[in-house]
Design a protein around this motif. Structure first.
Motif, PDB file in Angstrom:
ATOM      1  N   SER A 153      40.190  28.262  33.990  1.00 22.21           N
ATOM      2  CA  SER A 153      39.448  29.485  33.708  1.00 22.21           C
ATOM      3  C   SER A 153      39.492  30.419  34.911  1.00 22.21           C
ATOM      4  O   SER A 153      39.581  29.969  36.055  1.00 22.21           O
ATOM      5  N   TYR A 154      39.401  31.698  34.597  1.00 22.59           N
ATOM      6  CA  TYR A 154      39.331  32.734  35.632  1.00 22.59           C
ATOM      7  C   TYR A 154      38.138  33.616  35.306  1.00 22.59           C
ATOM      8  O   TYR A 154      37.940  34.005  34.144  1.00 22.59           O
ATOM      9  N   ALA A 155      37.357  33.908  36.334  1.00 20.26           N
ATOM     10  CA  ALA A 155      36.123  34.656  36.108  1.00 20.26           C
ATOM     11  C   ALA A 155      35.981  35.783  37.122  1.00 20.26           C
ATOM     12  O   ALA A 155      36.622  35.785  38.172  1.00 20.26           O
ATOM     13  N   TRP A 156      35.142  36.712  36.762  1.00 21.24           N
ATOM     14  CA  TRP A 156      34.706  37.760  37.680  1.00 21.24           C
ATOM     15  C   TRP A 156      33.224  37.536  37.979  1.00 21.24           C
ATOM     16  O   TRP A 156      32.423  37.317  37.060  1.00 21.24           O
ATOM     17  N   PHE A 157      32.922  37.585  39.268  1.00 24.02           N
ATOM     18  CA  PHE A 157      31.553  37.578  39.751  1.00 24.02           C
ATOM     19  C   PHE A 157      31.348  38.856  40.557  1.00 24.02           C
ATOM     20  O   PHE A 157      32.310  39.497  40.971  1.00 24.02           O
ATOM     21  N   ARG A 158      30.103  39.204  40.803  1.00 21.62           N
ATOM     22  CA  ARG A 158      29.830  40.363  41.638  1.00 21.62           C
ATOM     23  C   ARG A 158      28.620  40.098  42.529  1.00 21.62           C
ATOM     24  O   ARG A 158      27.739  39.312  42.178  1.00 21.62           O
ATOM     25  N   GLN A 159      28.625  40.785  43.662  1.00 23.30           N
ATOM     26  CA  GLN A 159      27.546  40.611  44.617  1.00 23.30           C
ATOM     27  C   GLN A 159      27.158  41.973  45.180  1.00 23.30           C
ATOM     28  O   GLN A 159      27.971  42.618  45.847  1.00 23.30           O
ATOM     29  N   ALA A 160      25.936  42.378  44.896  1.00 20.93           N
ATOM     30  CA  ALA A 160      25.402  43.621  45.441  1.00 20.93           C
ATOM     31  C   ALA A 160      24.788  43.336  46.806  1.00 20.93           C
ATOM     32  O   ALA A 160      24.422  42.197  47.102  1.00 20.93           O
ATOM     33  N   PRO A 161      24.656  44.356  47.638  1.00 23.88           N
ATOM     34  CA  PRO A 161      24.080  44.150  48.973  1.00 23.88           C
ATOM     35  C   PRO A 161      22.700  43.511  48.901  1.00 23.88           C
ATOM     36  O   PRO A 161      21.831  43.950  48.151  1.00 23.88           O
ATOM     37  N   GLY A 162      22.520  42.437  49.668  1.00 23.49           N
ATOM     38  CA  GLY A 162      21.224  41.768  49.731  1.00 23.49           C
ATOM     39  C   GLY A 162      20.894  40.894  48.550  1.00 23.49           C
ATOM     40  O   GLY A 162      19.786  40.364  48.447  1.00 23.49           O
ATOM     41  N   LYS A 163      21.873  40.700  47.634  1.00 26.48           N
ATOM     42  CA  LYS A 163      21.626  39.884  46.445  1.00 26.48           C
ATOM     43  C   LYS A 163      22.621  38.750  46.354  1.00 26.48           C
ATOM     44  O   LYS A 163      23.600  38.690  47.097  1.00 26.48           O
TER      45      LYS A 163
END
Length: 121
Positions: A31-41
């Motif tokens: 599997s291939y996924a996208w994750f995301r990370q906002a500043p401070g989270k």
């Protein structure tokens, strides 16, 4: 070993679109996924696709706006993002897992360096 390289991020106005790409090399993962990370989270799951079969699953925040797909011939996974909102601003990571369609970042052994998406209001 697997290598992942993201591209396609940028600055866009609210309501606009971007298409992220993740080019893979080395061993093929389930599997291939996208994750995301906002500043401070923390790092949040966005979407995942199985390499064989193309089964997809989305976070609630992505449903109806984002589409994950893959091009097996080009060894690339895409994330088409439409109707972007300021809260979508984050560093977006591509990740690969031996598990099928996991939403948990701890199941992903391989990660790219990320591509920045900034949505202005």
């Amino acid at each position: 070993q697997a290598q992942l390289v993201e591209s396609g991020g940028g600055l866009v106005q609210a309501g606009g679109s971007l298409r992220l790409s993740c080019t893979r090399s080395g061993r093929t993962s389930s599997s291939y996924a996208w994750f995301r990370q906002a500043p401070g989270k923390g790092r949040d799951f966005v979407a995942v696709i199985s390499w064989i079969g193309g089964t997809t699953y989305y976070a609630d925040s992505a449903k109806g706006r984002f589409t994950i797909s893959r091009d097996e011939a080009k060894n690339t996974v895409f994330l088409q993002m439409n109707n972007l909102r300021p809260e979508d601003t984050a560093l977006y990571y591509c990740a690969a897992s031996a598990r099928t369609n996991s939403i948990w970042s701890t199941d992903y052994a391989y990660w790219g360096r990320g591509t920045q998406v900034t949505v202005s209001s």
